[in-house]
Enzyme design. Structure first.
Site, PDB file in Angstrom:
ATOM      1  N   TYR A  98       0.816  -1.222   0.000  1.00  0.00           N
ATOM      2  CA  TYR A  98       0.000   0.000   0.000  1.00  0.00           C
ATOM      3  C   TYR A  98       0.850   1.274   0.000  1.00  0.00           C
ATOM      4  O   TYR A  98       0.506   2.230  -0.705  1.00  0.00           O
ATOM      5  CB  TYR A  98      -0.982  -0.026   1.162  1.00  0.00           C
ATOM      6  CG  TYR A  98      -2.158  -0.938   0.881  1.00  0.00           C
ATOM      7  CD1 TYR A  98      -3.286  -0.460   0.231  1.00  0.00           C
ATOM      8  CD2 TYR A  98      -2.131  -2.277   1.252  1.00  0.00           C
ATOM      9  CE1 TYR A  98      -4.359  -1.292  -0.043  1.00  0.00           C
ATOM     10  CE2 TYR A  98      -3.194  -3.117   0.986  1.00  0.00           C
ATOM     11  CZ  TYR A  98      -4.308  -2.627   0.333  1.00  0.00           C
ATOM     12  OH  TYR A  98      -5.364  -3.453   0.045  1.00  0.00           O
ATOM     13  N   GLU A 140      -8.471  -7.608   4.562  1.00  0.00           N
ATOM     14  CA  GLU A 140      -7.642  -8.656   3.976  1.00  0.00           C
ATOM     15  C   GLU A 140      -6.976  -9.503   5.050  1.00  0.00           C
ATOM     16  O   GLU A 140      -6.860 -10.731   4.903  1.00  0.00           O
ATOM     17  CB  GLU A 140      -6.606  -8.023   3.044  1.00  0.00           C
ATOM     18  CG  GLU A 140      -7.239  -7.458   1.776  1.00  0.00           C
ATOM     19  CD  GLU A 140      -6.471  -6.316   1.153  1.00  0.00           C
ATOM     20  OE1 GLU A 140      -5.268  -6.142   1.482  1.00  0.00           O
ATOM     21  OE2 GLU A 140      -7.060  -5.577   0.345  1.00  0.00           O
TER      22      GLU A 140
END
Length: 396
Positions: A98, A140
């Site tokens: 990310y 996730e």
């Protein structure tokens, strides 16, 4: 939720960012892949990159999330986030990726918008990004925990037990994890990712819906993607994978799954979209369900209709089910009212039905509109689309 200051900045700049997102996302991917070429080879779908579909999907996700934050500040768009999280988990995406995305995305935004990206604007959109990113990271992590795998360890080496030709361009594979590992649990409607090594050394990944629930195996079906460019992975699987071979297969993921209730169902598909519907019908038949089921399928012809026999067999096993099929170009005698595109307005849609749709976007849009006209609640209509989801906002 966004801070009050950032909310006002994002609201004011959303038209400019949204209007330029078509320039921003290609530049973002170019920067990302230049810095990390392995991601282009081994993670991202090269076909979707070439067609621009992946760029459109990213643009839609960012714009939809930012819009939701400013228009509905107390409601997180969980449906959208869940879909993205399941796809990321099926690819083995981890939290360390990310910051990499943030770096190159914001560099692309600054390059396209120039002086309009003041420090205050950059800070506000950074807040949007990390709200979305941290929500996805948490979702996730939960999916990985439920799957019993750390990110990146979602892959299982699987032995190909059987290969069955459904139509000229659809083949079904039955696989079982190597080393005596148990077959992972799956819910009707979910998919697995399959990773293959292509001739140029790239490791490409694609998702395929589970098309049944055989004992002691996972079953997924693959349609050969023709055209230019042709489907790299689908053609590799059709041409090179045989019984006895080994495939890398992910744990099953996917948030569009058959509910556990007892209310009526509409299962509507077109083309290869029949795969998750076949899995749902198989589950209903195996569990002796008494639910009212309206199964609908549209295809080019009888010859291209995968799982044609299974549709009639499975609905025949259910006490309150009916099957309705449309062919654009039937090969033999066929009712005129069932020739052409599927028309759900011709059917008796039960009150309070929950609907599951899968197929090309034009079919999804038409079927959804017809179900809404039949008084099916918007919240009761769920869809699965193969490839990047370019239908943002259509569920509302």
């Amino acid at each position: 939720m966004l801070s009050p200051k950032s909310t006002e900045i994002v609201r004011a700049t959303l038209p400019a960012v949204g209007g330029a997102i078509g320039e921003i996302t290609p530049l973002f991917y170019a920067r990302l892949f230049a810095a990390h070429p392995r991601l282009a080879r081994d993670l991202f779908n090269r076909g979707n990159q070439a067609s621009g579909a992946q760029q459109q999907a990213l643009a839609g996700a960012v714009a939809a999330f930012a819009t939701a934050l400013v228009e509905h500040p107390h409601v997180r768009p969980d449906a959208m986030l869940s879909r993205i999280a399941h796809k990321h988990a099926s690819l083995g995406v981890g939290r360390e990726q990310y910051p990499v995305v943030q770096e190159h995305l914001f560099a692309a935004i600054a390059e396209v918008l120039g002086d309009a990206v003041t420090p205050e604007v950059a800070a506000a959109w950074d807040e949007v990004y990390w709200l979305m990113a941290n929500a996805l990271i948490a979702l996730e992590a939960r999916l990985y925990e439920e799957a019993g795998a750390l990110h990146g360890a979602t892959w299982r080496s699987c032995h190909v037990l059987a290969r069955r030709q459904e139509t000229a361009d659809v083949v079904t594979f039955l696989v079982r994890p190597d080393g005596g590992r148990p077959v992972p649990a799956a819910r009707p409607g979910q998919y697995v990712s399959v990773q293959v090594t292509l001739a140029d050394g790239a490791r490409q990944i694609r998702q395929y819906s589970l098309s049944g629930h055989p004992e002691g195996a996972l079953q997924f079906s693959v349609k050969r993607v023709a055209g230019d460019p042709a489907g790299e992975v689908s053609n590799h699987l059709h041409d090179h994978i045989a019984v006895g071979d080994t495939l890398l297969v992910s744990h099953p993921f996917g948030d569009v799954v058959l509910d556990d209730g007892d209310g009526p169902l509409v299962l509507a598909s077109a083309g290869i979209g029949c795969t998750p519907m076949t899995a749902m019908l198989s589950h209903l038949a195996a569990t002796g369900s008494t639910r009212r089921v309206v199964a609908v399928h549209a295809d080019h012809s009888e010859a291209t209709h995968a799982f044609r026999a299974e549709l009639w067999q499975l609905t025949g096993k259910l006490p309150d089910a009916s099957a309705h099929v449309w062919y654009e170009h039937p090969e033999g005698p066929w009712p005129a009212e069932r020739t052409g595109h599927a028309d759900l307005t011709r059917l008796d849609i039960p009150a309070g039905a929950t609907a599951y749709l899968c197929g090309p976007l034009p079919f999804l849009r038409a079927a959804r509109a017809q179900l809404l006209a039949a008084d099916v609640a918007p919240a009761g209509i769920h869809y699965e689309v193969f490839g990047p989801d370019l239908w943002r906002g259509a569920e509302g």
